[in-house]
Design a protein around this motif. Structure first.
Motif, mmCIF file in Angstrom:
data_model
loop_
_atom_site.group_PDB
_atom_site.id
_atom_site.type_symbol
_atom_site.label_atom_id
_atom_site.label_comp_id
_atom_site.label_asym_id
_atom_site.label_seq_id
_atom_site.Cartn_x
_atom_site.Cartn_y
_atom_site.Cartn_z
ATOM 1 N N VAL A 166 0.873 -1.174 0.000
ATOM 2 C CA VAL A 166 0.000 0.000 0.000
ATOM 3 C C VAL A 166 0.901 1.213 0.000
ATOM 4 O O VAL A 166 1.650 1.444 0.949
ATOM 5 C CB VAL A 166 -0.930 0.023 1.224
ATOM 6 N N GLY A 167 0.850 1.967 -1.090
ATOM 7 C CA GLY A 167 1.784 3.080 -1.218
ATOM 8 C C GLY A 167 3.204 2.554 -1.309
ATOM 9 O O GLY A 167 3.506 1.668 -2.114
ATOM 10 N N GLU A 168 4.071 3.064 -0.452
ATOM 11 C CA GLU A 168 5.468 2.645 -0.464
ATOM 12 C C GLU A 168 5.756 1.550 0.561
ATOM 13 O O GLU A 168 6.898 1.114 0.696
ATOM 14 C CB GLU A 168 6.373 3.847 -0.201
ATOM 15 N N ARG A 169 4.748 1.106 1.254
ATOM 16 C CA ARG A 169 4.958 0.110 2.309
ATOM 17 C C ARG A 169 4.483 -1.260 1.847
ATOM 18 O O ARG A 169 3.387 -1.405 1.314
ATOM 19 C CB ARG A 169 4.219 0.504 3.583
ATOM 20 N N SER A 170 5.309 -2.285 2.067
ATOM 21 C CA SER A 170 4.970 -3.653 1.694
ATOM 22 C C SER A 170 4.609 -4.456 2.938
ATOM 23 O O SER A 170 5.397 -4.541 3.884
ATOM 24 C CB SER A 170 6.150 -4.316 0.977
ATOM 25 N N TYR A 171 3.404 -5.044 2.949
ATOM 26 C CA TYR A 171 2.943 -5.859 4.060
ATOM 27 C C TYR A 171 3.140 -7.346 3.779
ATOM 28 O O TYR A 171 3.335 -8.141 4.688
ATOM 29 C CB TYR A 171 1.466 -5.571 4.344
ATOM 30 N N PHE A 172 3.037 -7.738 2.518
ATOM 31 C CA PHE A 172 3.360 -9.081 2.069
ATOM 32 C C PHE A 172 3.571 -8.993 0.564
ATOM 33 O O PHE A 172 3.405 -7.928 -0.032
ATOM 34 C CB PHE A 172 2.259 -10.097 2.435
ATOM 35 N N CYS A 173 3.980 -10.074 -0.046
ATOM 36 C CA CYS A 173 4.334 -10.016 -1.468
ATOM 37 C C CYS A 173 3.660 -11.154 -2.235
ATOM 38 O O CYS A 173 3.914 -12.320 -1.972
ATOM 39 C CB CYS A 173 5.852 -10.091 -1.632
ATOM 40 N N VAL A 174 2.774 -10.785 -3.173
ATOM 41 C CA VAL A 174 2.120 -11.758 -4.040
ATOM 42 C C VAL A 174 1.986 -11.145 -5.432
ATOM 43 O O VAL A 174 2.239 -9.967 -5.644
ATOM 44 C CB VAL A 174 0.712 -12.152 -3.524
ATOM 45 N N GLU A 175 1.562 -11.979 -6.370
ATOM 46 C CA GLU A 175 1.304 -11.506 -7.725
ATOM 47 C C GLU A 175 0.120 -10.542 -7.711
ATOM 48 O O GLU A 175 -0.900 -10.793 -7.066
ATOM 49 C CB GLU A 175 0.995 -12.710 -8.621
ATOM 50 N N ARG A 176 0.249 -9.411 -8.429
ATOM 51 C CA ARG A 176 -0.858 -8.457 -8.476
ATOM 52 C C ARG A 176 -2.084 -9.122 -9.094
ATOM 53 O O ARG A 176 -1.980 -9.868 -10.053
ATOM 54 C CB ARG A 176 -0.461 -7.215 -9.283
ATOM 55 N N GLY A 177 -3.234 -8.825 -8.518
ATOM 56 C CA GLY A 177 -4.465 -9.489 -8.928
ATOM 57 C C GLY A 177 -4.824 -10.653 -8.025
ATOM 58 O O GLY A 177 -5.949 -11.143 -8.049
ATOM 59 N N LYS A 178 -3.857 -11.083 -7.204
ATOM 60 C CA LYS A 178 -4.091 -12.201 -6.283
ATOM 61 C C LYS A 178 -4.155 -11.749 -4.825
ATOM 62 O O LYS A 178 -4.479 -12.552 -3.951
ATOM 63 C CB LYS A 178 -2.974 -13.242 -6.426
ATOM 64 N N GLY A 179 -3.847 -10.498 -4.556
ATOM 65 C CA GLY A 179 -3.806 -10.014 -3.184
ATOM 66 C C GLY A 179 -4.981 -9.114 -2.842
ATOM 67 O O GLY A 179 -5.450 -8.337 -3.677
ATOM 68 N N VAL A 180 -5.463 -9.232 -1.614
ATOM 69 C CA VAL A 180 -6.542 -8.369 -1.127
ATOM 70 C C VAL A 180 -6.314 -8.051 0.347
ATOM 71 O O VAL A 180 -5.709 -8.838 1.076
ATOM 72 C CB VAL A 180 -7.940 -9.020 -1.276
ATOM 73 N N PHE A 181 -6.781 -6.888 0.747
ATOM 74 C CA PHE A 181 -6.925 -6.558 2.164
ATOM 75 C C PHE A 181 -8.419 -6.539 2.461
ATOM 76 O O PHE A 181 -9.209 -5.971 1.689
ATOM 77 C CB PHE A 181 -6.318 -5.187 2.481
ATOM 78 N N CYS A 182 -8.833 -7.152 3.561
ATOM 79 C CA CYS A 182 -10.252 -7.197 3.899
ATOM 80 C C CYS A 182 -10.408 -7.207 5.410
ATOM 81 O O CYS A 182 -9.447 -7.407 6.159
ATOM 82 C CB CYS A 182 -10.911 -8.430 3.284
ATOM 83 N N ASP A 183 -11.646 -7.001 5.863
ATOM 84 C CA ASP A 183 -11.910 -7.156 7.291
ATOM 85 C C ASP A 183 -12.125 -8.636 7.594
ATOM 86 O O ASP A 183 -12.382 -9.438 6.695
ATOM 87 C CB ASP A 183 -13.122 -6.318 7.724
ATOM 88 N N ILE A 184 -12.019 -8.984 8.855
ATOM 89 C CA ILE A 184 -12.087 -10.393 9.256
ATOM 90 C C ILE A 184 -13.465 -10.987 8.985
ATOM 91 O O ILE A 184 -13.610 -12.208 8.876
ATOM 92 C CB ILE A 184 -11.715 -10.538 10.752
ATOM 93 N N GLY A 185 -14.474 -10.149 8.809
ATOM 94 C CA GLY A 185 -15.813 -10.645 8.515
ATOM 95 C C GLY A 185 -15.960 -11.250 7.143
ATOM 96 O O GLY A 185 -16.933 -11.960 6.863
ATOM 97 N N SER A 186 -14.992 -10.996 6.266
ATOM 98 C CA SER A 186 -15.026 -11.562 4.912
ATOM 99 C C SER A 186 -14.307 -12.898 4.826
ATOM 100 O O SER A 186 -14.199 -13.476 3.749
ATOM 101 C CB SER A 186 -14.390 -10.577 3.916
ATOM 102 N N VAL A 187 -13.808 -13.374 5.964
ATOM 103 C CA VAL A 187 -13.039 -14.611 6.015
ATOM 104 C C VAL A 187 -13.833 -15.682 6.741
ATOM 105 O O VAL A 187 -14.395 -15.435 7.814
ATOM 106 C CB VAL A 187 -11.692 -14.382 6.727
ATOM 107 N N VAL A 188 -13.911 -16.871 6.156
ATOM 108 C CA VAL A 188 -14.662 -17.981 6.746
ATOM 109 C C VAL A 188 -13.783 -19.222 6.754
ATOM 110 O O VAL A 188 -13.011 -19.457 5.822
ATOM 111 C CB VAL A 188 -15.953 -18.269 5.948
#
Length: 230
Positions: A166-188
């Protein structure tokens, strides 16, 4: 010794509170009653005098409704850890919060860790399989609380909006189009870490996979029988 942090809870049943003002009363000398839905996040007031082992009821601030307080029975509250609170505060649906907190510990998304396999449900789309790659604050996207970073591993899915940065900061590294940030409610998460079947399409997809594996197994058995003259 540092000051003790006020305990955090989630409301387990619908209740009522009041709008807190300097006088706590309106001109007609009546409190302004406010409906407080289950799933609301609460913080104990005057926590230095609070003992959960001796208390029947407690006065709390309703963190989802500014200025609202309520008195709740302790039996109607669910304890929330600080880490869980950080995840829950970015979940807008109160019912989803309630489901997360009251779910079996082995299947609750709140207990997921980096590297776990989960099911991610994009808005308006079918569920897809994903790996948890990050859990924590993302101040560039949300002002407070935590988000979950996922790597979607569903074949052919390219609906992600990040490569883990996000911006200049990297939280993890994956292929673009395969990564998402979401709230925990979207995870089952399903029983035993397997994906929950949320739709007929998902069930059909899984069934096709099972049928294919069984057919391959039976073919292998037939080949072995032929080889050994059985």
């Amino acid at each position: 010794m540092g000051l003790r942090e006020p305990p955090l809870y989630l409301l387990g049943k619908d209740a009522t509170g009041w709008l807190s003002t300097d006088t706590r009363y309106l001109s007609n000398q009546q409190m302004e009653v406010v409906e407080v839905a289950r799933g609301s996040l609460l913080r104990v007031d005057n926590s230095h005098n609070f003992d959960p082992y001796k208390t029947v009821s407690v006065t709390v601030s309703v963190l989802d409704i500014q200025g609202v307080k309520m008195t709740a029975l302790l039996k109607d509250l669910v304890v929330v850890s600080k880490d869980d609170f950080q995840l829950l505060c970015n979940v807008n649906s109160l019912e989803t919060r309630f489901r997360l907190v009251t779910a079996n510990s082995s299947t609750s998304a709140l207990n997921r860790r980096v590297g776990d396999l989960v099911t991610f449900t994009p808005s308006g789309s079918r569920p897809v399989r994903a790996l948890v790659r990050y859990i924590g604050p993302v101040p560039e996207l949300v002002g407070s609380g935590s988000l979950v970073g996922l790597q979607v591993i569903e074949q052919g899915w390219e609906g992600g909006n990040t490569d883990g940065s996000v911006g200049e900061r990297s939280y993890f590294c994956v292929e673009r189009g395969k990564g998402v940030f979401c709230d925990i409610g979207s995870v089952v998460v399903g029983e035993g870490g397997s994906c929950i079947i949320e739709s007929a399409a998902k069930l059909e997809s899984l069934n096709q996979g099972y049928v294919g594996r069984i057919a391959a197994l039976m073919e292998n058995v037939d080949n072995n029988n032929t080889k050994w003259g059985m």
